[in-house]
Design a protein around this motif. Sequence first.
Motif, PDB file in Angstrom:
ATOM      1  N   UNK A 183       0.762  -1.298   0.057  1.00 45.28           N
ATOM      2  CA  UNK A 183      -0.156   0.066  -0.039  1.00 45.28           C
ATOM      3  C   UNK A 183       0.856   1.104   0.037  1.00 45.28           C
ATOM      4  N   UNK A 184       2.052   1.233   0.925  1.00 49.26           N
ATOM      5  CA  UNK A 184       2.811   2.518   0.924  1.00 49.26           C
ATOM      6  C   UNK A 184       3.427   2.523  -0.349  1.00 49.26           C
ATOM      7  N   UNK A 185       4.047   1.464  -1.182  1.00 49.00           N
ATOM      8  CA  UNK A 185       4.576   1.844  -2.550  1.00 49.00           C
ATOM      9  C   UNK A 185       3.507   2.180  -3.441  1.00 49.00           C
ATOM     10  N   UNK A 186       2.428   1.910  -3.374  1.00 48.57           N
ATOM     11  CA  UNK A 186       1.426   2.226  -4.487  1.00 48.57           C
ATOM     12  C   UNK A 186       0.874   3.548  -4.346  1.00 48.57           C
ATOM     13  N   UNK A 187       0.969   4.013  -3.177  1.00 49.77           N
ATOM     14  CA  UNK A 187       0.300   5.236  -2.774  1.00 49.77           C
ATOM     15  C   UNK A 187       1.272   6.405  -2.531  1.00 49.77           C
ATOM     16  N   UNK A 188       2.680   6.215  -2.681  1.00 47.24           N
ATOM     17  CA  UNK A 188       3.433   7.151  -2.359  1.00 47.24           C
ATOM     18  C   UNK A 188       3.217   8.661  -3.133  1.00 47.24           C
ATOM     19  N   UNK A 189       3.372   9.708  -2.499  1.00 44.43           N
ATOM     20  CA  UNK A 189       3.228  10.673  -2.998  1.00 44.43           C
ATOM     21  C   UNK A 189       1.639  11.169  -3.489  1.00 44.43           C
ATOM     22  N   UNK A 215      -8.416   9.382  -5.186  1.00 45.30           N
ATOM     23  CA  UNK A 215      -8.409   9.439  -6.680  1.00 45.30           C
ATOM     24  C   UNK A 215      -6.875   8.961  -7.032  1.00 45.30           C
ATOM     25  N   UNK A 216      -5.800   9.671  -6.587  1.00 46.85           N
ATOM     26  CA  UNK A 216      -4.591   9.507  -6.812  1.00 46.85           C
ATOM     27  C   UNK A 216      -3.921   8.009  -6.365  1.00 46.85           C
ATOM     28  N   UNK A 217      -4.442   7.603  -5.209  1.00 47.14           N
ATOM     29  CA  UNK A 217      -4.230   6.282  -4.452  1.00 47.14           C
ATOM     30  C   UNK A 217      -4.827   5.106  -5.693  1.00 47.14           C
ATOM     31  N   UNK A 218      -5.891   5.512  -6.126  1.00 44.22           N
ATOM     32  CA  UNK A 218      -6.612   4.244  -7.009  1.00 44.22           C
ATOM     33  C   UNK A 218      -5.623   4.277  -8.404  1.00 44.22           C
ATOM     34  N   UNK A 219      -5.219   5.670  -8.919  1.00 45.85           N
ATOM     35  CA  UNK A 219      -4.289   5.442  -9.920  1.00 45.85           C
ATOM     36  C   UNK A 219      -3.043   4.710  -9.413  1.00 45.85           C
TER      37      UNK A 219
END
Length: 106
Positions: A13-19, A24-28
């Motif tokens: 999760x941390x890797x996918x949602x960094x920055x 919406x940005x997390x889903x992307x």
Amino acid sequence: MRSPNRAALAALVAEATVDCYNDSECVTGFYTMLDEHLELPFQTSLLGTEVTVSGIDLADEHIAVICARGRSRQRIPILDLPLPTPPPAGAQWIEAYRHWLRYVRA
């Protein structure tokens, strides 16, 4: 492949949602990881019918998979996708996305 434990899921999760600054940005971010790591196509059973998962799609701020059987195609939310045994390479990203939706985003 076993399902990742909570610590492994948290790392994914941390890797996918960094920055990322919003959902919406997390889903992307998760879509990007799935696009890069999920081995396609793969077979699974959906409502008792064998289908081929041939792609992923990002629409309306959710991730869907494209399932095919013969000439028929249908998009379903990736959250509703039953994974085969053994799961395809990269399936840990599906588990991480589900974890994020259930426990992190909530």
